[in-house]
Design a protein around this motif. Sequence first.
Motif, mmCIF file in Angstrom:
data_model
loop_
_atom_site.group_PDB
_atom_site.id
_atom_site.type_symbol
_atom_site.label_atom_id
_atom_site.label_comp_id
_atom_site.label_asym_id
_atom_site.label_seq_id
_atom_site.Cartn_x
_atom_site.Cartn_y
_atom_site.Cartn_z
ATOM 1 N N PHE D 20 1.044 -1.040 0.114
ATOM 2 C CA PHE D 20 -0.040 -0.068 0.087
ATOM 3 C C PHE D 20 0.734 1.290 -0.057
ATOM 4 O O PHE D 20 0.601 2.209 -0.649
ATOM 5 C CB PHE D 20 -1.065 -0.003 1.298
ATOM 6 N N GLU D 101 -6.372 -7.726 1.915
ATOM 7 C CA GLU D 101 -5.873 -7.897 3.033
ATOM 8 C C GLU D 101 -5.295 -6.459 3.471
ATOM 9 O O GLU D 101 -5.339 -6.065 4.786
ATOM 10 C CB GLU D 101 -4.526 -8.748 2.980
ATOM 11 N N GLN D 102 -4.895 -5.861 2.603
ATOM 12 C CA GLN D 102 -4.503 -4.532 3.162
ATOM 13 C C GLN D 102 -5.657 -3.563 3.554
ATOM 14 O O GLN D 102 -5.584 -2.567 4.369
ATOM 15 C CB GLN D 102 -3.158 -3.789 2.149
ATOM 16 N N TYR D 104 -8.647 -4.202 4.131
ATOM 17 C CA TYR D 104 -9.263 -4.286 4.998
ATOM 18 C C TYR D 104 -8.909 -4.029 6.303
ATOM 19 O O TYR D 104 -9.553 -3.737 7.443
ATOM 20 C CB TYR D 104 -9.898 -5.709 5.225
ATOM 21 N N ASN D 105 -7.404 -3.934 6.545
ATOM 22 C CA ASN D 105 -6.897 -3.406 7.613
ATOM 23 C C ASN D 105 -6.354 -2.044 7.725
ATOM 24 O O ASN D 105 -5.365 -1.728 8.253
ATOM 25 C CB ASN D 105 -5.836 -4.476 8.105
ATOM 26 N N SER D 106 -7.050 -1.273 6.701
ATOM 27 C CA SER D 106 -6.532 0.006 6.834
ATOM 28 C C SER D 106 -7.743 0.949 7.133
ATOM 29 O O SER D 106 -8.891 0.413 7.388
ATOM 30 C CB SER D 106 -6.102 0.580 5.466
ATOM 31 N N PRO D 107 -7.415 2.168 7.370
ATOM 32 C CA PRO D 107 -8.615 3.048 7.737
ATOM 33 C C PRO D 107 -9.562 3.459 6.629
ATOM 34 O O PRO D 107 -10.475 3.965 6.528
ATOM 35 C CB PRO D 107 -7.734 4.408 8.093
ATOM 36 N N PHE D 109 -11.052 1.091 5.064
ATOM 37 C CA PHE D 109 -12.278 0.412 5.274
ATOM 38 C C PHE D 109 -12.812 0.622 6.551
ATOM 39 O O PHE D 109 -12.353 0.389 7.670
ATOM 40 C CB PHE D 109 -11.965 -1.251 5.347
ATOM 41 N N GLU D 114 -18.799 -1.849 6.220
ATOM 42 C CA GLU D 114 -19.046 -3.435 6.500
ATOM 43 C C GLU D 114 -20.441 -3.618 6.671
ATOM 44 O O GLU D 114 -21.034 -4.524 6.113
ATOM 45 C CB GLU D 114 -18.293 -3.785 7.793
#
Lengths: 194, 194, 194, 194
Positions: D20, D101-102, D104-107, D109, D114
């Motif tokens: 990212f 993966e990145q 979903y674990n970043s701001p 998302f 969701e």
Amino acid sequence: MNKKEKIMEATLDLIRDHGFHGCPMSMVAKNSSVAAGTIYHYFESKDELIMELYHYLVAKVVDAAQSGDDDQLPFKERFMRFWHNMKKLYVQDRSIHRFMEQFYNSPYFTEEMEMTDNQWHNWMRNFFTDGINSGELRSGVKPEILSIMVHGTILSSVKVTIYHGKKMDMDQINLGHIAEIVWDGIKKQPEAKS
Amino acid sequence: MNKKEKIMEATLDLIRDHGFHGCPMSMVAKNSSVAAGTIYHYFESKDELIMELYHYLVAKVVDAAQSGDDDQLPFKERFMRFWHNMKKLYVQDRSIHRFMEQFYNSPYFTEEMEMTDNQWHNWMRNFFTDGINSGELRSGVKPEILSIMVHGTILSSVKVTIYHGKKMDMDQINLGHIAEIVWDGIKKQPEAKS
Amino acid sequence: MNKKEKIMEATLDLIRDHGFHGCPMSMVAKNSSVAAGTIYHYFESKDELIMELYHYLVAKVVDAAQSGDDDQLPFKERFMRFWHNMKKLYVQDRSIHRFMEQFYNSPYFTEEMEMTDNQWHNWMRNFFTDGINSGELRSGVKPEILSIMVHGTILSSVKVTIYHGKKMDMDQINLGHIAEIVWDGIKKQPEAKS
Amino acid sequence: MNKKEKIMEATLDLIRDHGFHGCPMSMVAKNSSVAAGTIYHYFESKDELIMELYHYLVAKVVDAAQSGDDDQLPFKERFMRFWHNMKKLYVQDRSIHRFMEQFYNSPYFTEEMEMTDNQWHNWMRNFFTDGINSGELRSGVKPEILSIMVHGTILSSVKVTIYHGKKMDMDQINLGHIAEIVWDGIKKQPEAKS
DNA sequence: CATGAATGAGGATTCATTCAT
DNA sequence: AATGAATGAATCCTCATTCAT
């Protein structure tokens, strides 16, 4: 209104609302409902657009200034008409003044331009020369000086009207006095001064 | 001079020479001999730099205005000192005047700022209030109006001095007269006028 | 907490809240109440800080995983303890999981690191090898595969718990079932499958 | 491929290879053979580019998931097709998986996203609801839970395939078993178990 | 050890202008 | 004439890192 004027008016509005900065060509295009490329059919560059807008506004200002003027009238009357014409113009549409102030203090306005024939300065010089020649204005002061001074005061009184208008609960009589005060300053003085 | 002031002075110079445009941060950095990033230690953004510069200059202007002032003096004397202080300030270093003209006509200057406590307007209001209270100035005109008017005229006379100065071969006597003209306009008037 | 840990924890919090992007060293400094320069006494570079943080967290995860583990217990019991230890860890502090997911999918995490001795993968491999050897888990599936699968499912069930927790009005019984479902999938299978 | 897609694909490639981080707009521009400014015709900002890329990929994932699906088939068959579609998608082009993966674990998302209508979650919920309704899947577990669990396991098995693939000299048979294991976990269970 | 001002390369974004249609 | 996609230099700003104190 033709396309060229639409573009200039859009530019003017943008400058009024967002300053000289906030008027990118893309926004001028949008606000005048033409494509970006079209602007370049009417103006060689942004600089030229700004310069043409300047001349367009100078013509508007001169038009407004001489509305109802008549050199047969007493000069005080002519002065008051001039004063109120200008105030009306500037108060009704702040964009002209705002454009001019920014224009004069930008690199667009070069010293040469000042020196060059300038409709507006010419008109004012002639106007005040009339007053001096007819003996109704102070003698010994150049008309150029009178015109810049008077115009500066008009602009100041516009500022008063606009910014402080409601806030200060200022009665209209007081505001009307300004023209009188200025007239007292420039009219033929009786004799000795304190 | 500390770094913060160096940055502000460099910005001011750039604005004088190239207008409100023409002062990219990169050039401010170069002219103040600091790295671009350093500017952001002292100012959050370019906007903040401009705003701080404004307040910095207002303080300078107020300082200049009250130099040599003394409320024991006759008000005409105080007025003339004020007038000449201001003219000297604006003529000697055109940058302040140029900055202010652009600032006041840009979106940086909001109506709120005008309303808010403003050192400079306060100072002028108090100054002219003194003159009214002592009976040396016209009564019936609010000090706010007098101050805006007088200041507007000073600025105009600065323009005369700067732009027309040499070109017009204007004798200094005439220019000096402007303060007198204005004084005639604002001083206590003898009696009724038409 | 010593300064080094304070810096690492501040970094972790920042990454949880603002992502891998939103953790400039300046902010790490502020949030850990040390000067920017001080960080460089403890870590050679930002990369090294991230790498140390990774290893610090791996140790934390292994610690949590083996809490209460005892190889004398039936493997299903060990599995359930492991499962709940991990869920507790990830649910209580989302920062660990968020950091790991971003770390694994960033250039910090190289293929070599994967291949290299990795405490956490080692621990899991050993854990599931125990289960296979004792005959309580399916045979014929490598422990590496079991561990990645199980761990992936734990993470998924954490997501369920966190995102849908309240919204879905999900009874706790259902969530508790997940561990059972997984256990059914990996336990020694009776015989033929459909 | 149109320019908008070219830009998104270039971004995706960059994220796959450099994370990212490591995808500055300048490089996106270069890799998609457009000028930097052009990107801003299609996307308001980098954030919007990322968000659009996300939605673009979700659509791709849903497409892949339902390829060859037919609700007349036995659910186990449908499940296996789904499983292999997903594995194929993720293994053949790692960029989608890495991006997700990145993401979903970043701001980028947020929790709201969701909750909001989400094509992918909707598709999975419907899919597993079919299995429950037809009696081929465990009852008593919400389809949302099944879908998150199953997808998590697919991702894990992708990781196995990718990272350990060659190194572990893992025979394909074993890997293929994972789908069976998961199926055993979610299929209708014969009766009560301890 | 600790500080935080200073650096400047690098990143996101804007915008005047061009040009194929 | 008119369009608006495309350009890329220029702009504002960030941030990892250094170093004098």
